[in-house]
Design a protein around this motif. Structure first.
Motif, PDB file in Angstrom:
ATOM      1  N   LEU A 190      -6.422   8.554   4.508  1.00  0.00           N
ATOM      2  CA  LEU A 190      -7.210   7.539   4.992  1.00  0.00           C
ATOM      3  C   LEU A 190      -7.317   7.351   6.769  1.00  0.00           C
ATOM      4  N   GLY A 191      -6.578   8.138   7.038  1.00  0.00           N
ATOM      5  CA  GLY A 191      -6.424   7.954   8.608  1.00  0.00           C
ATOM      6  C   GLY A 191      -5.386   6.795   8.811  1.00  0.00           C
ATOM      7  N   LYS A 192      -5.708   5.966   9.954  1.00  0.00           N
ATOM      8  CA  LYS A 192      -4.708   4.905   9.995  1.00  0.00           C
ATOM      9  C   LYS A 192      -5.001   3.753   9.160  1.00  0.00           C
ATOM     10  N   ILE A 193      -4.089   3.290   8.576  1.00  0.00           N
ATOM     11  CA  ILE A 193      -4.292   2.093   7.391  1.00  0.00           C
ATOM     12  C   ILE A 193      -4.320   1.079   8.076  1.00  0.00           C
ATOM     13  N   GLY A 194      -5.482   0.141   7.993  1.00  0.00           N
ATOM     14  CA  GLY A 194      -5.712  -1.081   8.497  1.00  0.00           C
ATOM     15  C   GLY A 194      -5.341  -2.289   8.112  1.00  0.00           C
ATOM     16  N   ALA A 195      -5.614  -2.257   6.943  1.00  0.00           N
ATOM     17  CA  ALA A 195      -5.724  -3.572   5.801  1.00  0.00           C
ATOM     18  C   ALA A 195      -5.493  -3.113   4.368  1.00  0.00           C
ATOM     19  N   VAL A 196      -4.862  -4.081   3.605  1.00  0.00           N
ATOM     20  CA  VAL A 196      -4.875  -3.633   2.126  1.00  0.00           C
ATOM     21  C   VAL A 196      -5.036  -5.038   1.262  1.00  0.00           C
ATOM     22  N   THR A 197      -5.734  -4.784   0.051  1.00  0.00           N
ATOM     23  CA  THR A 197      -5.913  -6.028  -0.597  1.00  0.00           C
ATOM     24  C   THR A 197      -5.597  -5.921  -1.953  1.00  0.00           C
ATOM     25  N   LEU A 287      -1.673  -7.430   3.981  1.00  0.00           N
ATOM     26  CA  LEU A 287      -1.703  -7.373   2.299  1.00  0.00           C
ATOM     27  C   LEU A 287      -2.258  -8.634   2.117  1.00  0.00           C
ATOM     28  N   SER A 288      -3.535  -8.755   1.578  1.00  0.00           N
ATOM     29  CA  SER A 288      -4.095 -10.078   0.989  1.00  0.00           C
ATOM     30  C   SER A 288      -3.977  -9.751  -0.597  1.00  0.00           C
ATOM     31  N   PHE A 289      -2.946 -10.809  -1.040  1.00  0.00           N
ATOM     32  CA  PHE A 289      -2.882 -10.421  -2.388  1.00  0.00           C
ATOM     33  C   PHE A 289      -3.222 -11.777  -3.162  1.00  0.00           C
ATOM     34  N   SER A 290      -3.705 -11.614  -4.192  1.00  0.00           N
ATOM     35  CA  SER A 290      -4.205 -12.593  -5.340  1.00  0.00           C
ATOM     36  C   SER A 290      -3.577 -12.464  -6.609  1.00  0.00           C
ATOM     37  N   SER A 291      -3.195 -13.567  -7.169  1.00  0.00           N
ATOM     38  CA  SER A 291      -2.514 -13.231  -8.679  1.00  0.00           C
ATOM     39  C   SER A 291      -3.011 -14.642  -9.280  1.00  0.00           C
ATOM     40  N   THR A 292      -3.304 -14.473 -10.546  1.00  0.00           N
ATOM     41  CA  THR A 292      -3.392 -15.460 -11.585  1.00  0.00           C
ATOM     42  C   THR A 292      -2.819 -15.323 -12.933  1.00  0.00           C
ATOM     43  N   GLN A 293      -2.262 -16.049 -13.651  1.00  0.00           N
ATOM     44  CA  GLN A 293      -1.839 -15.689 -15.117  1.00  0.00           C
ATOM     45  C   GLN A 293      -1.786 -17.103 -15.847  1.00  0.00           C
ATOM     46  N   PHE A 294      -3.071 -17.033 -16.420  1.00  0.00           N
ATOM     47  CA  PHE A 294      -3.717 -18.243 -17.141  1.00  0.00           C
ATOM     48  C   PHE A 294      -5.029 -17.597 -17.841  1.00  0.00           C
ATOM     49  N   GLY A 295      -5.040 -18.272 -18.942  1.00  0.00           N
ATOM     50  CA  GLY A 295      -6.318 -18.046 -19.705  1.00  0.00           C
ATOM     51  C   GLY A 295      -6.182 -16.819 -20.477  1.00  0.00           C
ATOM     52  N   ASP A 296      -7.178 -16.405 -21.338  1.00  0.00           N
ATOM     53  CA  ASP A 296      -7.409 -14.861 -21.831  1.00  0.00           C
ATOM     54  C   ASP A 296      -8.772 -14.640 -22.058  1.00  0.00           C
ATOM     55  N   TYR A 297      -9.256 -13.790 -21.279  1.00  0.00           N
ATOM     56  CA  TYR A 297     -11.009 -13.504 -21.383  1.00  0.00           C
ATOM     57  C   TYR A 297     -11.134 -12.177 -21.944  1.00  0.00           C
ATOM     58  N   GLY A 298      -9.950 -11.722 -22.474  1.00  0.00           N
ATOM     59  CA  GLY A 298      -9.942 -10.303 -23.287  1.00  0.00           C
ATOM     60  C   GLY A 298     -10.003  -9.412 -22.232  1.00  0.00           C
ATOM     61  N   SER A 299      -9.718  -9.681 -20.894  1.00  0.00           N
ATOM     62  CA  SER A 299      -9.601  -8.482 -20.015  1.00  0.00           C
ATOM     63  C   SER A 299      -8.490  -8.662 -18.975  1.00  0.00           C
ATOM     64  N   PHE A 300      -8.123  -7.823 -18.304  1.00  0.00           N
ATOM     65  CA  PHE A 300      -6.985  -7.667 -17.510  1.00  0.00           C
ATOM     66  C   PHE A 300      -7.541  -7.110 -16.205  1.00  0.00           C
ATOM     67  N   GLY A 303      -4.641  -4.114  -9.207  1.00  0.00           N
ATOM     68  CA  GLY A 303      -4.719  -2.889  -8.608  1.00  0.00           C
ATOM     69  C   GLY A 303      -4.619  -3.081  -7.046  1.00  0.00           C
ATOM     70  N   LEU A 304      -4.858  -2.201  -6.120  1.00  0.00           N
ATOM     71  CA  LEU A 304      -5.054  -2.262  -4.774  1.00  0.00           C
ATOM     72  C   LEU A 304      -5.971  -1.395  -4.097  1.00  0.00           C
ATOM     73  N   LYS A 305      -6.126  -1.914  -3.110  1.00  0.00           N
ATOM     74  CA  LYS A 305      -7.090  -1.116  -2.227  1.00  0.00           C
ATOM     75  C   LYS A 305      -6.689  -0.889  -0.631  1.00  0.00           C
ATOM     76  N   LEU A 306      -6.659   0.228  -0.201  1.00  0.00           N
ATOM     77  CA  LEU A 306      -6.314   0.347   1.187  1.00  0.00           C
ATOM     78  C   LEU A 306      -7.395   0.979   1.997  1.00  0.00           C
ATOM     79  N   TYR A 307      -7.445   0.373   3.097  1.00  0.00           N
ATOM     80  CA  TYR A 307      -8.625   0.396   3.914  1.00  0.00           C
ATOM     81  C   TYR A 307      -8.075   1.089   5.246  1.00  0.00           C
ATOM     82  N   GLY A 308      -8.514   2.504   5.456  1.00  0.00           N
ATOM     83  CA  GLY A 308      -8.226   3.116   6.652  1.00  0.00           C
ATOM     84  C   GLY A 308      -9.276   3.385   7.583  1.00  0.00           C
ATOM     85  N   SER A 309      -8.779   3.968   8.671  1.00  0.00           N
ATOM     86  CA  SER A 309      -9.945   4.307   9.760  1.00  0.00           C
ATOM     87  C   SER A 309     -10.962   5.378   9.333  1.00  0.00           C
ATOM     88  N   SER A 310     -10.672   6.095   8.136  1.00  0.00           N
ATOM     89  CA  SER A 310     -11.492   7.292   7.869  1.00  0.00           C
ATOM     90  C   SER A 310     -11.770   7.120   6.315  1.00  0.00           C
TER      91      SER A 310
END
Ligand code: NAD
Length: 423
Positions: A190-197, A287-300, A303-310
């Protein structure tokens, strides 16, 4: 049943696995089984021990649990599995129940490996007993739910002998597609990693009730809802994603700011149902991290995404595992990745990209025992647990918390009950 009893039993011999002591201090005889004791015969514990039996030379020979019904369910499950695999049933002398079951299991001479699959509050206490008894240990995450327990675990780590192997249950690292993409990222794809979500959006956990149970028993059976027993959702469940982030970045967060709360859930307990955390890593990588644990919509969705210079890497539990950009790459080995999925698995046995995570984790761990190339993952496990506690404290205190603040505050959770009442 002692080892001689096992060896006399035709079923054990028929399985092709003999229950023998290690021939040397460094390894097991090629065809000898690792004698496996399961502590905590619940959802995850049963699933992992079952997978060990099916995928490695480990053989479940002992069970321990606080509650009689859980122990009986475990016995029934593993007697059936052992029969299917041509192995002996579990000797009733190797069934341990009650608050001291963990000590009795640890004291057993008929067990080589203890798998700790109890609620998180007990992990460090149980780890201490198993390590002190000289057992190999597979300990579920998190290694500690508060600063005190994390400190205790760090004192256990140097006591692990060179002939003992201790793994922590971060099986996602061993999922073939994740192992492959992590290797590429670490090699600079990825080159230089600048941010992660990252995100972890799971359904609510379901209630377990039993007629006539006390308030304490209800808490123990619904430990996922309880901060002291679980460490809250960030420390108990979201920890898998934070662990991947630490591992891939090769660092831990320096500080965090966070918010969150309990917006939807109304049932008993005090765990939050959502978190939004900003973790700062070295080099001002966030790292911008978001989490929920409620409801049940039949899906789940996790994961994470790493953004690099290249390039950008997408690492979902379910969906395309790929790098876009200068060194584009995509996971394409269909043989190592099951289809379907996108569904939450309370026992951690996910489909899609995690389909073979448990199998490969367990094989690597058993290989570390039989080869004598021992693991000691306690300190790394503690570091990830502390990373999650950092986010949790920032959320509860609605302020920026540094790693030093976290350690200095010495956060300690009280169980608020005595489990000796379940003797
Ligand atoms: N790695 C993963 O993907 C993953 C997935 C799910 C759960 N887990 C972890 O596995 C562990 C178990 O989770 P679960 O879903 O199986 O929970 P569970 O409630 O289904 O099982 C826990 C078992 O431990 C027993 N127990 C409780 N307190 C005990 C004590 N003091 N001594 C002995 N036994 C005790 C309970 O009776 C129960 O049988 C937790 O630490 C959880 O965080 C990991």
């Amino acid at each position: 049943m002692n080892r001689r009893g096992f060896l006399k039993n035709g079923a054990a011999a028929a399985s092709g696995l003999l229950l023998l002591k290690p021939l040397t201090a460094f390894g097991y005889q090629a065809n000898s089984a690792v004698r496996h004791g399961l502590l905590g015969c619940g959802n995850r514990g049963t699933s992992v021990a079952d997978s060990f039996s099916q995928n490695t030379s480990a053989q479940v020979v002992a069970l321990a649990d606080l509650f009689a019904d859980q122990l009986a369910a475990g016995r029934s499950h593993f007697d059936q599995l052992n029969q299917k695999l041509g192995r002996a049933p579990i000797d009733s002398k190797l069934l341990f129940r009650g608050p001291n079951a963990f000590e009795q299991l640890a004291a057993s001479k008929d067990v080589d490996l203890i798998q700790i699959s109890t609620p998180p509050f007990f992990h460090v206490q149980h780890l201490n007993a198993a390590v002190s008894a000289g057992k190999h240990v597979y300990c579920e995450k998190p290694v500690g739910i508060d600063i005190r327990q994390a400190g205790e675990a760090l004192k256990i780590a140097p006591r692990v002998r060179s002939t003992q192997s201790v793994d922590v249950g971060f099986q996602c690292r061993n999922a073939p597609p994740i192992a492959a993409i992590a290797e590429k990222i670490k090699a600079g794809a990825l080159g230089k990693i600048g941010a992660v979500t990252a995100n972890y959006n799971a359904p609510a956990s379901t209630e377990k009730t039993r007629a006539g149970e006390s308030a304490d028993e209800y808490r123990l059976r619904n430990w996922l809802w309880d901060r002291a027993l679980s460490g809250d959702i960030l420390v108990e469940q979201n920890i898998h994603i934070i662990d991947l982030c630490n591992w891939i970045l090769g660092a831990r967060p320096l500080k965090a700011t966070a918010t969150g709360g309990r917006n939807i859930l109304k049932h008993a307990g005090d765990c939050w149902d959502n978190y939004q955390v900003d973790f700062t890593y070295p080099g001002d990588v966030h790292l911008s991290f978001s989490s929920t644990q409620f409801g049940d919509y039949g899906s789940f969705d996790a994961g994470l995404k790493l953004y690099g210079s290249s390039g950008m890497a997408a690492i979902p539990y379910s969906g395309p595992m790929q790098i876009t950009g200068a060194q584009a790459w995509a996971w394409q080995d269909a043989a190592s990745s099951a289809t379907g999925g996108g569904k939450f698995a309370a026992n951690g046995a996910f489909q899609d990209n995690l389909a073979f995570a448990d199998r490969d984790k367990e094989r690597t761990f058993i290989e570390s025992i039989t080869s004598g190339q021992s693991h000691n993952q306690i300190a790394a496990g503690v570091e990830t647990a502390l990373s999650c506690m950092l986010g949790r404290m920032a959320g509860y205190q609605r302020r920026e918390v540094t790693w030093e603040d976290l350690l200095a505050q010495g956060e300690t959770y009280q169980l608020g009950m005595s489990i000796s009442q379940f003797a």
